[in-house]
Write a protein that holds these residues in place. Sequence first.
Motif, PDB file in Angstrom:
ATOM      1  N   LYS A  21       0.816  -1.326  -0.056  1.00 23.81           N
ATOM      2  CA  LYS A  21       0.143   0.462   0.165  1.00 23.81           C
ATOM      3  C   LYS A  21       0.917   1.098  -0.183  1.00 23.81           C
ATOM      4  N   ASP A  40      -0.334   5.227   9.335  1.00 13.96           N
ATOM      5  CA  ASP A  40       0.816   4.173  10.203  1.00 13.96           C
ATOM      6  C   ASP A  40       1.342   5.726  10.321  1.00 13.96           C
ATOM      7  N   ARG A  64      -6.663   1.234  17.624  1.00 15.68           N
ATOM      8  CA  ARG A  64      -7.864   1.685  16.442  1.00 15.68           C
ATOM      9  C   ARG A  64      -8.472   3.273  16.570  1.00 15.68           C
ATOM     10  N   ARG A 142     -10.646 -11.256   7.556  1.00  8.37           N
ATOM     11  CA  ARG A 142     -10.513  -9.516   6.815  1.00  8.37           C
ATOM     12  C   ARG A 142     -11.534 -10.026   5.716  1.00  8.37           C
TER      13      ARG A 142
END
Length: 175
Positions: A21, A40, A64, A142
Amino acid sequence: MTRAPHRRDLLMLWGFMGAGKTSVGRAVADRLDVPFVDLDQSISADVGMTIEAIFDARGEGGFRSLERTAIRRELAKPGPRVIALGGGSLLDARLREEALDRAFVVVLWVSVETAVRRTHGTHRPLLRAAPEVEIPKLLVSRAAAYSEAHHTLRTDGREVLDLAVDVANLWLGGH
Ligand code: S3P
């Protein structure tokens, strides 16, 4: 769920750890001359701690919550940008819905084998115990959430620049 393609000025790259990513996101942003944000890194800079240290000090729940705040802040900002998300960032259904409404979300899909190889020797808090066991478990749990993205691109065996061209074309509406 099938969603219509969108022309949106915010591109979010999502997908499992090791999918590429950050590299692909940066390459898309360079190619189209728009700002790039690694979520991040921006969380880490805001808090003044590494992602690992945040997990250690505040647990996954604490991380989170910072992640949700950072995503909502990005969703609220105007202007074209490419954002590389963390692999678990849109697992919350409501937040995922908000992101899918505002941004063009592309998932970079990676196989278990490639994810194991690419994350080997890195310091991902969720993969501390036994990556060969954790990765398949997390990927399976996921998969349904990842499948809700506007588009999914398989990344195994593909070059960053090649993927960046595909992502840029999808984003610009040339699907
Ligand atoms: C996570 C992925 C990581 C980071 C955190 C949690 C996840 O980002 O946000 O360690 O839950 O998949 P990358 O996907 O960039 O490794």
